[in-house]
Write a protein that holds these residues in place. Structure first.
Motif, PDB file in Angstrom:
ATOM      1  N   MET A  27       2.450  -1.347   0.810  1.00 53.39           N
ATOM      2  CA  MET A  27       3.595  -0.894   1.598  1.00 53.39           C
ATOM      3  C   MET A  27       4.470   0.036   0.738  1.00 53.39           C
ATOM      4  SD  MET A  27       6.895  -3.002   2.861  1.00 53.39           S
ATOM      5  CE  MET A  27       6.142  -4.271   3.815  1.00 53.39           C
ATOM      6  N   PHE A  28       4.757   1.197   1.280  1.00 49.47           N
ATOM      7  CA  PHE A  28       5.645   2.143   0.598  1.00 49.47           C
ATOM      8  C   PHE A  28       6.773   2.557   1.542  1.00 49.47           C
ATOM      9  CE2 PHE A  28       1.425   2.738  -1.263  1.00 49.47           C
ATOM     10  CZ  PHE A  28       1.703   2.627  -2.608  1.00 49.47           C
ATOM     11  N   HIS A  29       7.877   2.967   0.959  1.00 45.43           N
ATOM     12  CA  HIS A  29       8.959   3.577   1.730  1.00 45.43           C
ATOM     13  C   HIS A  29       9.341   4.888   1.043  1.00 45.43           C
ATOM     14  CE1 HIS A  29       9.571  -0.487   3.345  1.00 45.43           C
ATOM     15  NE2 HIS A  29      10.231   0.073   4.328  1.00 45.43           N
ATOM     16  N   TYR A  30       9.437   5.922   1.825  1.00 39.21           N
ATOM     17  CA  TYR A  30      10.023   7.180   1.350  1.00 39.21           C
ATOM     18  C   TYR A  30      11.435   7.245   1.899  1.00 39.21           C
ATOM     19  CZ  TYR A  30       5.868   9.712  -0.328  1.00 39.21           C
ATOM     20  OH  TYR A  30       4.802  10.149  -1.035  1.00 39.21           O
TER      21      TYR A  30
ATOM     22  N   ILE B 266       5.401   3.473   4.993  1.00 37.89           N
ATOM     23  CA  ILE B 266       3.978   3.808   5.077  1.00 37.89           C
ATOM     24  C   ILE B 266       3.183   2.586   4.644  1.00 37.89           C
ATOM     25  CG2 ILE B 266       2.134   5.281   4.176  1.00 37.89           C
ATOM     26  CD1 ILE B 266       4.282   7.445   3.744  1.00 37.89           C
ATOM     27  N   GLU B 267       2.320   2.129   5.511  1.00 32.13           N
ATOM     28  CA  GLU B 267       1.466   0.986   5.155  1.00 32.13           C
ATOM     29  C   GLU B 267       0.051   1.486   4.936  1.00 32.13           C
ATOM     30  OE1 GLU B 267       1.890  -2.868   6.235  1.00 32.13           O
ATOM     31  OE2 GLU B 267       3.576  -2.616   7.598  1.00 32.13           O
ATOM     32  N   VAL B 268      -0.526   1.095   3.821  1.00 31.84           N
ATOM     33  CA  VAL B 268      -1.921   1.439   3.537  1.00 31.84           C
ATOM     34  C   VAL B 268      -2.751   0.196   3.856  1.00 31.84           C
ATOM     35  CG1 VAL B 268      -3.546   2.189   1.772  1.00 31.84           C
ATOM     36  CG2 VAL B 268      -1.179   3.001   1.716  1.00 31.84           C
ATOM     37  N   PRO B 269      -3.686   0.313   4.812  1.00 32.08           N
ATOM     38  CA  PRO B 269      -4.455  -0.881   5.210  1.00 32.08           C
ATOM     39  C   PRO B 269      -5.331  -1.386   4.053  1.00 32.08           C
ATOM     40  CG  PRO B 269      -4.794   0.951   6.732  1.00 32.08           C
ATOM     41  CD  PRO B 269      -4.082   1.500   5.558  1.00 32.08           C
TER      42      PRO B 269
END
Lengths: 386, 291
Positions: free
Chosen positions: B99-102, B117-120
């Protein structure tokens, strides 16, 4: 809550007469813990008004620049579960105490329903507007106080049930709630927004939907059976509390580590920020179990500290005896002076939030003492309700 | 009795202390300023994810390469700015998804746009990007900041500056002094232009080329120069258009473009070659194609 205060006062009188240590502590820890949670809430509100983090913080999807900001926000997560559980415990106690004293069942329940309605009205008439310093009168949304009110009203329906039936109901609600969250609805349609966000989901209308928080209130009522009736000594309360807290922590951790049912957001590693920060609005099953365990653990801690040194926690009793007054007044002061007048509004950081809390405590503690005295002397209906 | 009390307190305090330790930060508080000016908060555990941020005007759709990297950008109508985070050690953490946040912060310190942004799980990646509009009607000039969060914890941040859109007026055009030359080809031996002029014969495999020399291209400091060229046919419609962005780091001061003039593609008539700067026409040259 009112009844507890009266009970505590009476008990204090008894204590003075008998000076037996067990009696002295019996309900102090409830007041103290409630006061502690109230002060944590003040810290959270101080951060909301003074901390620049809140310029950009989305409480539904929080991100943190450092540990201090994370900790400042995270300690506040204990408040709603703490208040709901203590409220549940006191509803149970108040009802049974009144019935034991000879009050009719219906009258005892009616009293609690009145108080629940009063809390909903306080949310709509006072709390909603106080956030902005009463600049705008905005009664049409709910929050944590109304959620406590609704929970009180609903608790009257099951207040006579044995603890294991209450526990079953609470656990069933908590287990079903994740599925209810999947009900599709359009938040732009007024009736569906009001219906869903009053009871199940969180959003602009209400961050504290009734169902999951009602479950925590029931768990408070379940715990009251032990704290106030079944467990006779402080040692029993501590050990049973620890056992229950450890069990709940374990189940919560297993759910979280399973990354499936009961959790709503992903995390990186055990012990990281994200492990502890699952969804709060509305709370996931993991968060409810985790904070149920935290409340039980903290109450056990308070009982233990009281055994060792009863004076340490005494200061928490001051707001703990008049929690609604403390909540409503500190929020109004912050709303008027910081938000409306603009005194250091969101100009600070963690330190400024702590200073803000300290200043507010200097103001609020004498006010709470004064109001508690007034409440004991004055039998006015509204003053007794606060 | 005292021993019992102490045991009780111990039993309660240990889990309470564990609770207090909850949510330990996985990053050092002291940031490191990387060579590319990204401020990173290094992981406490070696092998944990770290990232560097770069800003660019465009990302090539095919190669994924960044075009027009920098830290100072001019606002432009319909312009977009990309932030690309390049990761290290991301592969070790893919099992459970990421999980990322910009968080894009404006000159006033307020968040303009925060994107999760979630990377599966199992998805391989080495970089992720986010973009914002830099149209003058949406943004103001000043210093901006992009913050990158990994599982809600700040891991990197980087500043960039937005400059006001360049007002294309007479003095700018005079400063640039663009000179358009149309020609057929270049001598491989001498490098000289062949067939320079404004009239060209339509013939199979033949081309018309344009070369634009910008005299004072470096007189604009950090300002990027966003050009586009347009070849206009006899009907007044564009037959070929292309964008050329010149960045302060570019050494070139020449823009070149070519069109085919084979009989299958073109017909005789009057054509025009036009040069635009920030969507304003700054130079043009007419030419003729004949049978």
């Amino acid at each position: 809550m009112t009844q507890v205060v009266l009970m505590t006062a009476k008990q204090n009188e008894k204590r003075k007469m008998s000076s037996t240590p067990v009696k002295r502590q019996r309900f102090d820890y409830i007041d103290q813990f409630r006061g502690f949670v109230g002060i944590l809430m003040l810290l959270g509100h101080s951060s909301y008004y003074f901390n620049s983090l809140w310029i950009n913080l989305d409480p539904f999807d929080p991100i943190f620049p450092d540990w201090g900001q994370f900790a400042l926000r995270y300690v506040g997560y204990l408040c709603a579960p703490g208040f709901l559980m203590m409220n549940g415990a006191m509803v149970w106690w108040s009802y049974h105490r009144r019935v034991q004293k000879g009050t009719a069942d219906r009258t005892a329940r009616w009293h609690l329903i009145q108080r629940g309605v009063f809390l909903i009205l306080v949310q709509m008439i006072w709390v909603n507007s106080s956030w902005g310093g009463f600049r705008v009168f905005n009664p049409w949304h709910f929050g944590v106080i109304s959620s406590i009110g609704f929970s009180m009203i609903l608790l009257t329906l099951i207040i006579n049930l044995r603890w294991y039936w209450q526990l079953s109901i609470a656990l069933t609600i908590l287990a079903i709630h994740p599925f209810l969250l999947q009900i599709p609805y359009d938040p732009d349609v007024l009736w569906s927004r009001v219906l869903m966000q009053t009871f199940i989901d969180s959003g602009s209308f209400n961050k504290y939907p009734v169902l999951p928080w009602f479950a925590l209130a029931i768990l408070g009522s379940v715990m009251a059976h032990g704290w106030l009736q079944i467990w006779k000594t402080d040692k029993q309360r501590i050990l049973m509390g620890l056992l229950i807290a450890a069990s709940a922590f374990s189940v919560a951790a297993i759910l979280r580590l399973g990354r499936g049912f009961g959790t709503l957001t992903n995390f990186s590693d055990f012990g990281s920020f994200s492990f502890f920060l699952d969804q709060k609005y509305p709370p996931s099953l993991y968060m409810n179990l985790w904070f149920f365990a935290s409340v039980v653990l903290m109450v056990s801690l308070f009982i233990a500290i009281n055994m060792l040194s009863p004076k340490i926690l005494k200061v928490f009793s001051i707001p703990g005896k008049v929690p609604l007054f403390f909540y409503a007044v500190h929020l109004a002061i912050l709303g008027v002076f910081v938000k409306r007048i603009g005194l250091f509004y969101r100009e600070g950081d963690v330190l400024e939030s702590l200073i803000g809390m300290a200043v507010m405590l200097v103001i609020m503690l004498p006010l709470c003492k004064w109001f508690f005295g007034l409440k004991r002397r004055n039998k006015n209906y509204f003053i007794q309700m606060i | 009795m005292k021993k019992n009390k102490a045991t009780t307190i111990f039993l309660v305090l240990i889990p309470a202390l564990l609770l207090l330790l909850a949510g330990c930060s996985s990053r050092f508080d002291e940031p490191i300023v990387e060579d590319d000016a990204t401020i990173t908060y290094p992981p406490k555990q070696s092998g944990d994810i770290s990232a560097k941020i770069s800003f660019c005007r465009r990302i090539d759709k095919d190669s994924g390469e960044t075009i027009g990297e920098g830290m100072v950008f001019s606002m432009i109508e319909n312009g977009v700015l990309y932030a690309v985070a390049d990761f290290e050690n991301q592969g070790k953490h893919l099992n459970n998804g990421l999980m990322f946040h910009y968080d894009w912060i404006g000159p006033d310190g307020k968040s303009l746009f925060c994107k999760q942004i979630e990377v599966p799980p199992g998805d391989s990646f080495s970089s992720i990007n986010s973009s914002i509009s830099i149209s003058p009607e949406k943004r103001e000039s000043g210093e901006y900041l992009l913050k990158l969060y990994y599982f809600r914890e700040l891991i990197a941040e980087k500043k960039f500056e937005l400059l006001p859109a360049l007002l294309v007026n007479g003095s700018v055009i005079k400063n640039l002094a663009p000179e358009i030359t149309l020609y057929r080809t270049v001598s491989k031996k001498t490098g000289k232009l062949i067939g320079e002029g404004s009239s060209f014969k339509i013939k199979a495999k033949r081309k018309v080329r344009a070369s634009i020399e910008l005299k004072n291209r470096f007189a604009f400091g950090d300002q990027e120069l966003m050009f586009h060229i347009d070849w206009i046919g006899p009907d007044g419609e564009s037959i070929y258009r292309k964008r050329y962005d010149l960045y302060p780091t570019d050494s070139t001061s020449t823009i070149k473009s070519t069109i085919s003039i084979s009989p299958k593609k073109r017909q005789a008539g009057d054509y025009k070659f036009q040069l635009f700067l920030f969507n304003e026409l700054i130079a043009e040259k007419p030419f003729e194609l004949h049978e």
